[in-house]
Design a protein around this motif. Structure first.
Motif, PDB file in Angstrom:
ATOM      1  N   ALA A 159       0.645  -0.959   0.388  1.00 38.48           N
ATOM      2  CA  ALA A 159      -0.374   0.139  -0.144  1.00 38.48           C
ATOM      3  C   ALA A 159       0.503   1.186  -0.543  1.00 38.48           C
ATOM      4  CB  ALA A 159      -0.927   0.289   1.277  1.00 38.48           C
ATOM      5  N   LEU A 160       2.127   1.223   0.242  1.00 37.76           N
ATOM      6  CA  LEU A 160       3.246   2.411   1.114  1.00 37.76           C
ATOM      7  C   LEU A 160       3.487   2.451   0.022  1.00 37.76           C
ATOM      8  CD1 LEU A 160       3.107   2.452   4.725  1.00 37.76           C
ATOM      9  CD2 LEU A 160       2.315   4.057   3.651  1.00 37.76           C
ATOM     10  N   TYR A 161       4.729   1.642  -0.825  1.00 32.55           N
ATOM     11  CA  TYR A 161       5.327   1.603  -1.412  1.00 32.55           C
ATOM     12  C   TYR A 161       5.732   1.154  -2.928  1.00 32.55           C
ATOM     13  CZ  TYR A 161       8.197   2.378   3.507  1.00 32.55           C
ATOM     14  OH  TYR A 161       7.803   2.780   4.147  1.00 32.55           O
ATOM     15  N   GLY A 162       4.221   0.101  -3.113  1.00 31.24           N
ATOM     16  CA  GLY A 162       4.240  -0.587  -3.881  1.00 31.24           C
ATOM     17  C   GLY A 162       4.907  -1.959  -4.176  1.00 31.24           C
ATOM     18  N   SER A 163       5.363  -2.366  -3.255  1.00 32.67           N
ATOM     19  CA  SER A 163       5.614  -3.584  -3.790  1.00 32.67           C
ATOM     20  C   SER A 163       4.677  -4.376  -3.764  1.00 32.67           C
ATOM     21  CB  SER A 163       6.492  -4.237  -1.936  1.00 32.67           C
ATOM     22  OG  SER A 163       6.017  -5.422  -2.074  1.00 32.67           O
ATOM     23  N   LEU A 164       5.215  -5.576  -5.350  1.00 32.06           N
ATOM     24  CA  LEU A 164       4.217  -6.125  -5.730  1.00 32.06           C
ATOM     25  C   LEU A 164       4.165  -7.714  -5.064  1.00 32.06           C
ATOM     26  CD1 LEU A 164       6.005  -4.930  -9.305  1.00 32.06           C
ATOM     27  CD2 LEU A 164       3.020  -5.125  -8.192  1.00 32.06           C
ATOM     28  N   VAL A 165       4.793  -8.085  -4.160  1.00 38.78           N
ATOM     29  CA  VAL A 165       4.705  -9.408  -3.931  1.00 38.78           C
ATOM     30  C   VAL A 165       3.437  -9.835  -3.166  1.00 38.78           C
ATOM     31  CG1 VAL A 165       5.681 -11.303  -2.027  1.00 38.78           C
ATOM     32  CG2 VAL A 165       7.156  -9.333  -3.523  1.00 38.78           C
ATOM     33  N   TYR A 166       2.805  -9.374  -2.155  1.00 34.93           N
ATOM     34  CA  TYR A 166       1.519  -9.148  -2.108  1.00 34.93           C
ATOM     35  C   TYR A 166       0.527  -9.747  -3.125  1.00 34.93           C
ATOM     36  CZ  TYR A 166      -2.407  -9.006   0.161  1.00 34.93           C
ATOM     37  OH  TYR A 166      -4.429  -8.805   0.625  1.00 34.93           O
ATOM     38  N   PRO A 167       0.273  -8.978  -3.921  1.00 23.22           N
ATOM     39  CA  PRO A 167      -0.291  -8.796  -5.238  1.00 23.22           C
ATOM     40  C   PRO A 167      -0.015 -10.302  -5.970  1.00 23.22           C
ATOM     41  CG  PRO A 167       0.511  -6.757  -4.997  1.00 23.22           C
ATOM     42  CD  PRO A 167       1.172  -7.165  -3.817  1.00 23.22           C
ATOM     43  N   LEU A 168       0.947 -10.306  -5.564  1.00 22.66           N
ATOM     44  CA  LEU A 168       1.654 -11.551  -6.720  1.00 22.66           C
ATOM     45  C   LEU A 168       0.996 -12.599  -5.625  1.00 22.66           C
ATOM     46  CD1 LEU A 168       3.385 -12.673  -9.591  1.00 22.66           C
ATOM     47  CD2 LEU A 168       4.788 -13.250  -7.039  1.00 22.66           C
ATOM     48  N   LEU A 169       1.189 -12.558  -4.777  1.00 26.26           N
ATOM     49  CA  LEU A 169       0.787 -14.380  -3.794  1.00 26.26           C
ATOM     50  C   LEU A 169      -0.621 -14.325  -3.653  1.00 26.26           C
ATOM     51  CD1 LEU A 169       3.774 -14.369  -1.172  1.00 26.26           C
ATOM     52  CD2 LEU A 169       3.611 -15.900  -2.866  1.00 26.26           C
ATOM     53  N   ALA A 170      -1.005 -13.028  -3.988  1.00 27.45           N
ATOM     54  CA  ALA A 170      -2.823 -13.253  -3.375  1.00 27.45           C
ATOM     55  C   ALA A 170      -3.267 -13.669  -4.943  1.00 27.45           C
ATOM     56  CB  ALA A 170      -3.281 -12.159  -2.777  1.00 27.45           C
ATOM     57  N   LEU A 171      -3.032 -12.689  -5.820  1.00 23.19           N
ATOM     58  CA  LEU A 171      -3.628 -12.689  -6.976  1.00 23.19           C
ATOM     59  C   LEU A 171      -2.944 -14.196  -8.258  1.00 23.19           C
ATOM     60  CD1 LEU A 171      -4.108  -8.559  -7.809  1.00 23.19           C
ATOM     61  CD2 LEU A 171      -5.825 -10.849  -6.868  1.00 23.19           C
ATOM     62  N   PHE A 172      -2.379 -14.632  -8.189  1.00 25.18           N
ATOM     63  CA  PHE A 172      -1.685 -14.960  -9.135  1.00 25.18           C
ATOM     64  C   PHE A 172      -1.218 -16.914  -8.597  1.00 25.18           C
ATOM     65  CE2 PHE A 172      -1.435 -11.457 -10.806  1.00 25.18           C
ATOM     66  CZ  PHE A 172      -2.285 -11.696 -11.998  1.00 25.18           C
ATOM     67  N   ILE A 173      -0.033 -16.545  -7.203  1.00 29.75           N
ATOM     68  CA  ILE A 173       0.181 -17.465  -6.832  1.00 29.75           C
ATOM     69  C   ILE A 173      -0.443 -18.613  -5.735  1.00 29.75           C
ATOM     70  CG2 ILE A 173       2.764 -18.971  -5.557  1.00 29.75           C
ATOM     71  CD1 ILE A 173       3.659 -18.029  -7.813  1.00 29.75           C
ATOM     72  N   TYR A 174      -1.709 -17.842  -5.181  1.00 25.56           N
ATOM     73  CA  TYR A 174      -2.222 -18.885  -4.217  1.00 25.56           C
ATOM     74  C   TYR A 174      -3.545 -19.156  -5.551  1.00 25.56           C
ATOM     75  CZ  TYR A 174      -6.108 -19.384  -0.900  1.00 25.56           C
ATOM     76  OH  TYR A 174      -7.129 -19.772  -0.331  1.00 25.56           O
ATOM     77  N   PRO A 175      -4.405 -18.554  -5.839  1.00 26.05           N
ATOM     78  CA  PRO A 175      -5.163 -19.318  -6.971  1.00 26.05           C
ATOM     79  C   PRO A 175      -4.781 -20.255  -7.768  1.00 26.05           C
ATOM     80  CG  PRO A 175      -5.252 -16.886  -7.225  1.00 26.05           C
ATOM     81  CD  PRO A 175      -3.853 -16.892  -6.819  1.00 26.05           C
ATOM     82  N   CYS A 176      -3.623 -20.007  -8.142  1.00 23.60           N
ATOM     83  CA  CYS A 176      -2.566 -21.640  -8.840  1.00 23.60           C
ATOM     84  C   CYS A 176      -2.218 -21.812  -8.259  1.00 23.60           C
ATOM     85  CB  CYS A 176      -1.525 -20.619  -9.715  1.00 23.60           C
ATOM     86  SG  CYS A 176      -0.849 -22.139 -11.221  1.00 23.60           S
ATOM     87  N   TRP A 177      -2.020 -22.809  -6.690  1.00 21.88           N
ATOM     88  CA  TRP A 177      -2.204 -23.822  -5.887  1.00 21.88           C
ATOM     89  C   TRP A 177      -3.158 -24.236  -5.349  1.00 21.88           C
ATOM     90  CZ3 TRP A 177      -4.126 -24.475  -0.497  1.00 21.88           C
ATOM     91  CH2 TRP A 177      -3.026 -25.519  -0.517  1.00 21.88           C
ATOM     92  N   LEU A 178      -4.613 -23.425  -5.796  1.00 16.46           N
ATOM     93  CA  LEU A 178      -5.451 -23.426  -5.152  1.00 16.46           C
ATOM     94  C   LEU A 178      -5.732 -24.830  -6.418  1.00 16.46           C
ATOM     95  CD1 LEU A 178      -8.026 -21.516  -3.999  1.00 16.46           C
ATOM     96  CD2 LEU A 178      -7.491 -22.677  -3.058  1.00 16.46           C
TER      97      LEU A 178
END
Lengths: 409, 621
Positions: free
Chosen positions: B593-612
């Motif tokens: 939210a503060l600096y625009g780091s992409l790890v959280y969206p990457l994990l939440a929007l792509f890696i986790y659904p893929c794992w699901l």
């Protein structure tokens, strides 16, 4: 069949409308894969502004659309989003109807051949069943409308969608057998972006086949029809160009549109093969290599027309694909047009070797384009070679898939 | 392509690949891990060298000598800081002005999406003070930045004082060809972010700040100085920036060269260099250093103030003074000389640093592993996914070629309802991902109302709850598919198709991640590849469900927390580790939210659904 098509159109329009309203639209319209200097919406707006100020839109080095295009948007600029969505719809319906017509022809031929026992026993499983054929036009429309490439191109308001519509209408008129309309639309397509010129040969072959005129240089009926079709084509081209001259009152648009297409002065990276080469090249080789690169689009028409003269519709597909690979400013919208035809040859899939490899390559490249662009332009840690490597791989995938499909026709 | 075009040879090749698929995959996995561990072995790495000509041959003599004055300035600064109860803006402005700089201030404010419990802040208000030293020798088109964060307590007073002393000394030199900006920023990264956004006229993160009144040319390089204690024994170089971006290796080389020249003890990841690479301890030490770098890079956050500069194409590094090696002491004069030397070298630059590597791992300061050496380790893991996908493809295609199964091959046509069946789990998984991305921050108020938790806990626990709830989903999709398709073989075919899609998706995803942030891609590949490659519905459900959960992305984060604590020699108990895990998640969301780091969206929007999707496959029947 109208119901699924309507449903498909509604879904497609909804997706586009949602994307137009989202914050992604701006991002997409900046992507070099989606818009080229020839068809970027930003440039259309610039041209319109110049036109409104009473300056020739071609006086700068920004605007490269044809005069028809700018006058079209002069009237509908406020409804641009609707125009682009409708255009995509028209393209899809035209493709749908043309593949339907094509399938009917193929099926009729297949039936005659079956009745006269002309097929050897071991290729019976290659025959197309009516059930399969029934869905193919819908699949073609779906492949066009729901292809992410088309959606991106439409949301970016790339005028490539309009060119696609003209080509799709041309194919429809050709398959319906109307030489006059076909000639006029082909002229319009040529006027828009030069390259569809090569579609003249397949269209001519199709009409000859349809009228049972053998391709024989010593037959007067062959020459008569060829000249007739050529006259329609060249005549409408002259009329269209003349009209453009009267619209603007100058010939400025010739160097600015066609000169721009041929001499490739804008080397913004795109998914094509030109930019990297000409950015690296010594200036005095430029003319020679421009000839070498441009000849690719036109040259393959001759061998392909000889080889595929029995299958003109397939030849049209091949030509469109070759144009989209070798043209000077390709975008994903061009790729989407020929990809839409893939379901029409779906009976060949089981013979396609390496189709897995090719589809993986295309898939991976589509994902890697933005990633490597980010690394090159924003992060600054990669360079143009990374991006061009993906461009090469993408085009390798395209050529290979054409190669595969053409091998078995 | 000759090999692939010849049908008979091709058949042999695919036959070989399908028959030996499992052994090849196992060998690839082990080879990937061994390759990666081998990277820390000294004979396999390259010695660092200065690539940039402009910084190479001309060693300069450092003359900075006012270290003592810096120490007294630090005391004065400390006193004013205490009095102001924060950053002593007026005193700093005066101090900088009296040293002949053009001084400007910038105020900023930022409301965090939820309170940051690590740093105890929610509504952040602050002021940045910066002074520009105009270059006397060249048009003012380029600039260098030296920054020192003004942090609460008395931790960084020396750094600010040293900055002022350097400014005074630099002002009297005539050789500057680039403007030098001395920046004292408040609230560490938030201040840096506000200043950088103000300088470049961008606003990516919704920060409120006043526009900058004065600016210099385009910034070529930046150094951030942090001196955490009064006694400095050694200097540590921090390179990992936002989203795992690293500065050009020449910047590290420059630092190392000057440490060697001035005889300063220098470390990376807080670890000294050892010369006994041929012993087991030596190798372990190098491997630990490299693993620390990999873990830090993988988490995608900025590990110092320099990390945000990298986003603007500015090569930057943090120099951190630490107090951990007893018998050494480095005085302020030496640190000043070190900075003087580095800045003078950067001043000589004719173009941006670009000669050396941007993709590297450092097992020690004098050794590096370039992209060409470490990518094969990832490639060996990624190729497993492709091999499995190829295997599935061959199995899918085989019955279609046999004429006896004609009815079957008709059902293989892509338009059959099958595609929709596969689409359902894909869409549901991704919707879960979107929920995981959006809900935690948006639901915090509701959660705080109904449960006795603080906002931060609410966000983290909501995220974990959604993550766990996602595991319950497959049963829903599965019942749905049952109704749709009754025939067993089509069901079987569908799961193969889903697995094929998921494998290719994961391969592309990991490939893209590894290109941008190698460490993250590699860590995810190490945990995700074995289970995703081997999963089928015909396995003992309970056992494999447990294994899958233990190798899921969230547990990967948990393991990383423990390994990281182990490596920095501060091992934690399970409950402390759990608390750290929770704070890591909240920090990840905040960083996004503060600096625009992409790890959280990457994990939440792509890696986790893929794992699901793979989780779906396990519960297919």
């Amino acid at each position: 069949m109208a119901a699924p098509l309507t449903l498909l159109l509604i879904v497609a329009v909804t997706i586009r409308a949602v994307l137009f309203r989202s914050s992604w639209a701006e991002l997409i319209s900046e992507r070099v894969e989606v818009v080229s200097p020839l068809n970027a919406w930003k440039r259309v707006v610039e041209g319109l502004a110049l036109l409104d100020l009473g300056v020739s839109p071609y006086s700068g080095d920004v605007f490269h659309e044809t005069p028809f295009m700018i006058y079209l948007f002069h009237f509908v600029v406020d409804y641009a989003e609707i125009v682009f969505m409708v255009t995509d719809g028209i393209t899809a319906v035209a493709l749908y109807l043309s593949i339907q017509t094509y399938n009917k022809n193929v099926f009729r031929k297949q039936k005659y051949a079956l009745e006269s026992d002309r097929y050897p026993a071991d290729c019976l499983e290659l025959l197309r069943s009516p059930k399969e054929m029934f869905y193919i036009p819908l699949k073609v429309a779906m492949f066009y409308l729901l292809n992410p490439f088309t959606i991106l191109s439409c949301v970016a308001k790339s005028t490539c969608g309009l060119n696609n519509a003209i080509i799709a209408l041309f194919i429809l008129c050709t398959l319906k057998g109307s030489a006059l309309l076909s000639g006029i639309l082909l002229a319009l397509a040529t006027y828009q972006s030069i390259y569809p010129l090569t579609l003249f040969a397949p269209a001519l072959l199709f009409f000859l086949q349809r009228l049972y005129i053998p391709v024989n240089l010593r037959r007067s009926s062959f020459w008569f029809f060829t000249l007739q079709y050529a006259f329609i084509y060249v005549g409408s081209l002259v009329v269209i160009t003349g009209l453009s001259f009267f619209l603007l009152g100058s010939w400025d648009f010739i160097p600015s549109v066609y000169g721009f297409i041929f001499s490739v002065p804008d080397l913004t990276p795109n998914i094509g093969l030109f930019w990297y080469f000409f950015a690296e090249m010594f200036e005095h080789f430029r003319l020679f290599f421009i000839c070498v690169f441009q000849i690719n689009v036109f040259f393959y028409t001759i061998p392909l027309s000889i080889k595929l003269k029995e299958h003109p519709v397939f030849l049209i597909f091949m030509q469109i694909a070759i144009i989209s690979i070798f043209k000077s400013y390709p975008t994903v919208g061009d790729v989407a047009l020929y990809m839409a035809f893939l379901p029409a040859w779906s009976h060949l899939y089981r013979f396609l070797r390496n189709i897995f490899l090719v589809s993986c390559v295309l898939l991976a490249c589509s994902a890697l384009f933005p990633v490597l662009w980010h690394l090159w332009i924003y992060a600054g840690s990669a360079n143009s070679n990374f991006y061009y490597a993906i461009t090469l791989l993408f085009n390798f995938g395209q050529v290979k898939s054409l190669n595969l499909i053409s091998h078995f026709t | 392509m000759g090999l692939l075009s010849d049908p008979s040879r091709r058949k042999v090749l695919t036959g070989l690949l399908t028959r030996l698929n499992t052994p090849i995959c196992i060998v690839c996995y082990l080879a990937g891990i061994v390759w990666f561990m081998g990277l820390a072995f000294e004979p396999f790495t390259l010695r660092t060298y200065m690539s940039e000509n402009a910084m190479g041959s001309t060693m300069v003599e450092e003359r900075f000598s006012s270290g003592e004055r810096a120490l007294s300035l630090a005391k004065e600064f400390d006193a004013h800081k205490r009095k102001a109860g924060g950053m002593p803006v007026e005193w700093l402005v005066k101090a900088m002005q009296s040293r002949g700089l053009e001084v400007f201030t910038q105020s900023f404010s930022r409301k965090l999406p939820f309170p940051d419990e690590n740093k105890e802040r929610y509504m952040v208000r602050g002021t940045n003070v910066y002074g520009i030293l105009r270059a006397p020798r060249a048009p003012r088109t380029e600039a260098l930045v030296i920054t020192a964060p003004c942090s609460p307590g008395n931790t960084n007073n020396q750094a600010v004082a040293l900055l002022l002393a350097l400014a005074q000394y630099f002002r009297n030199q005539i050789y500057w060809a680039k403007d030098i900006i001395f920046l004292v920023n408040e609230h560490d990264l938030i201040g840096t972010q506000a200043w950088l956004e103000g300088y470049h006229h961008t606003n990516i993160t919704g920060m409120e700040y006043s526009p900058l009144q004065g600016r210099a040319g385009s910034i070529q390089a930046a150094l951030s100085l942090e001196l955490s204690s009064d006694v400095i024994t050694s200097l540590d170089l921090v390179l990992e920036g936002l989203n795992g971006q690293l500065p050009n290796l020449d910047l590290a080389n420059l630092f190392y060269a000057f440490c060697q020249k001035l005889g300063v003890l220098c470390t990376i990841q807080g670890k000294l260099q050892r010369n006994d690479w041929d012993t087991a301890e030596g190798y372990t030490h190098a491997a630990q250093t490299m693993m620390l770098m990999v873990l830090k890079q993988a988490c995608g956050r900025s590990w110092g103030d320099h990390g945000l500069f990298l986003r603007y194409h500015i090569e930057a590094a943090s120099v951190r003074g630490i107090n951990s090696f007893r018998h050494y002491k480095t005085d302020a004069t030496t640190i000043g000389r070190l900075l003087e030397g580095m800045v003078r070298k950067l001043n000589n630059l004719l173009e941006r640093l670009h000669q050396s590597y941007f993709f590297y791992l450092l097992p020690s300061l004098s050794r590096f592993v370039s992209i060409g050496y470490y990518m094969p380790a990832f490639g060996l893991l990624a190729v497993i996914l492709l091999l499995r996908a190829l295997d599935l493809w061959v199995h899918l295609g085989a019955p279609a070629l046999a004429p006896s199964c004609h009815c079957f091959s008709v059902s293989l046509q892509p338009s059959s309802p099958g595609v929709l069946t596969v689409l359902t789990p894909v869409v549901i998984s991704h919707l879960t991902g979107v929920a995981l991305y959006l809900l935690p921050v948006h639901l915090q108020e509701m959660a705080v109302e109904h449960f006795p938790v603080s906002e931060t806990e609410a966000v983290v626990l909501t995220a974990i709850a959604i993550y766990t709830a996602g595991l319950a989903l497959p049963h829903n999709t599965q019942r749905y598919t049952h109704r749709l398709i009754l025939m067993q073989f089509i069901l079987r075919y569908m799961f193969t198709l889903l697995k094929l899609t998921a494998l290719l998706y994961l391969a592309v995803l990991l490939g893209c991640t590894a290109l941008i942030n190698f460490s993250l891609g590699f860590i995810l590949a190490v945990t995700l590849v074995p289970i995703t490659a081997s999963i089928t519905p015909h396995m003992p459900k309970a056992l494999y469900a447990l294994v899958m959960v233990l190798l899921s992305p969230a547990f990967t984060i948990l393991y990383c927390v423990f390994i990281y604590q182990e490596l920095i020699e501060a091992p934690v108990s399970v409950s402390e580790g759990w608390m750290l895990f929770l704070s890591v998640i909240s920090q990840g969301i905040l960083d996004h939210a503060l600096y625009g780091s992409l790890v959280y969206p990457l994990l939440a929007l792509f890696i986790y659904p893929c794992w699901l999707m793979f989780w779906n496959i396990l519960f297919w029947n």
